[in-house]
Design a protein around this motif. Sequence first.
Motif, short mmCIF file in Angstrom:
data_model
loop_
_atom_site.label_atom_id
_atom_site.label_comp_id
_atom_site.label_asym_id
_atom_site.label_seq_id
_atom_site.Cartn_x
_atom_site.Cartn_y
_atom_site.Cartn_z
N GLY A 1 0.87 -1.18 0.00
CA GLY A 1 0.00 0.00 0.00
C GLY A 1 0.90 1.23 0.00
O GLY A 1 1.79 1.36 -0.83
N GLY A 2 0.73 2.09 0.98
CA GLY A 2 1.57 3.29 1.03
C GLY A 2 2.86 3.11 1.82
O GLY A 2 3.64 4.04 1.95
N VAL A 3 3.07 1.92 2.40
CA VAL A 3 4.26 1.74 3.26
C VAL A 3 5.45 1.24 2.44
O VAL A 3 5.39 0.18 1.82
N HIS A 4 6.51 2.03 2.43
CA HIS A 4 7.73 1.61 1.73
C HIS A 4 8.56 0.73 2.68
O HIS A 4 9.36 1.24 3.45
N ALA A 5 8.32 -0.56 2.63
CA ALA A 5 8.99 -1.46 3.58
C ALA A 5 10.45 -1.68 3.20
O ALA A 5 11.29 -1.94 4.07
N SER A 6 10.77 -1.58 1.90
CA SER A 6 12.17 -1.66 1.43
C SER A 6 12.36 -0.57 0.40
O SER A 6 11.60 -0.48 -0.55
N ARG A 7 13.39 0.23 0.59
CA ARG A 7 13.65 1.32 -0.36
C ARG A 7 15.05 1.20 -0.91
O ARG A 7 16.02 1.48 -0.19
N ASP A 8 15.16 0.74 -2.13
CA ASP A 8 16.42 0.75 -2.86
C ASP A 8 17.57 0.18 -2.02
O ASP A 8 18.63 0.79 -1.89
N VAL A 9 17.34 -1.01 -1.48
CA VAL A 9 18.36 -1.62 -0.61
C VAL A 9 19.41 -2.34 -1.45
O VAL A 9 19.09 -3.18 -2.29
#
Length: 248
Positions: free
Chosen positions: A12-20
């Motif tokens: 949804g709107g939660v970025h649980a992983s960002r460009d790891v």
Amino acid sequence: MLEVRGISKSFGGVHASRDVTLTVPQGGITSLIGPNGAGKTTLFALITGFHRPDSGSLAFMGEDITGLPPEAIARRGMIRTFQIVQPFAGQTARENIAVGAHLRLRSRAAALARADTVARQVGLGDRLEMDAASLTVAGRKRLEVARALATEPKLILFDEVLAGLNPSEIRDVIPIIRAISDSGVTILLIEHVMQAVMSLSAYTWVLNQGEIIAEGIPRDVVANPKVIEAYLGKGMAERMANREATRA
Ligand SMILES: Nc1ncnc2c1ncn2[C@@H]1O[C@H](COP(=O)(O)OP(=O)(O)OP(=O)(O)O)[C@@H](O)[C@H]1O
């Protein structure tokens, strides 16, 4: 050994992983830390095929594994453990561990024999006949480690195997983790017990809000103001910095 390249995942709107992006070298123990909800378990789930990344790629032992299901990844030699251990109730500890062994062994007898060997490695040798559901929390954690080891992995991802254990149980499990590493299995662990992170791991990555905010040897990383801020909040980090400055 494991290359995580620009992995992102949103719920949804939660970025649980960002460009790891990170590389786990072969051999030894490394770790992943970060405050609650930072995205550590999500990253394990992405690496081991339980979630599909929205973008980015994964390579294990030089081969692309992006999008492969968990069993295919386990067959290649990478396995994770789960934070909440759910043994198959009504089955013995031995039978539970044998489930892992069946990844490579078709014969029931061979899988049970492998279960006995790994149970001894994790100190469960005397509880093989017990119903797995009646094991204590510490026993269940060992069972989870044994189940993973039974798959004959090259790399194990341990998700908080020390959570819920008391200090003396933690002291008992640390040498088991070290022995697994010494036997040639590479380990990446998620851990909140800092004493374990410091004593076991050679290198650590810090996640916060899905992003890697610091990495390095644990001693340096825990002194990094960005890391302190992520754990304690901005106000507390500033107060600590001011106190240090007054002392100097
Ligand atoms: N399946 C899902 N659906 C929706 N949101 C999710 C899902 N899995 C994780 N999240 C959200 O993603 C974020 C990261 O969660 P995750 O469990 O990976 O953090 P964590 O660092 O492992 O936390 P903890 O240390 O508390 O176990 C959280 O905001 C969480 O609510």
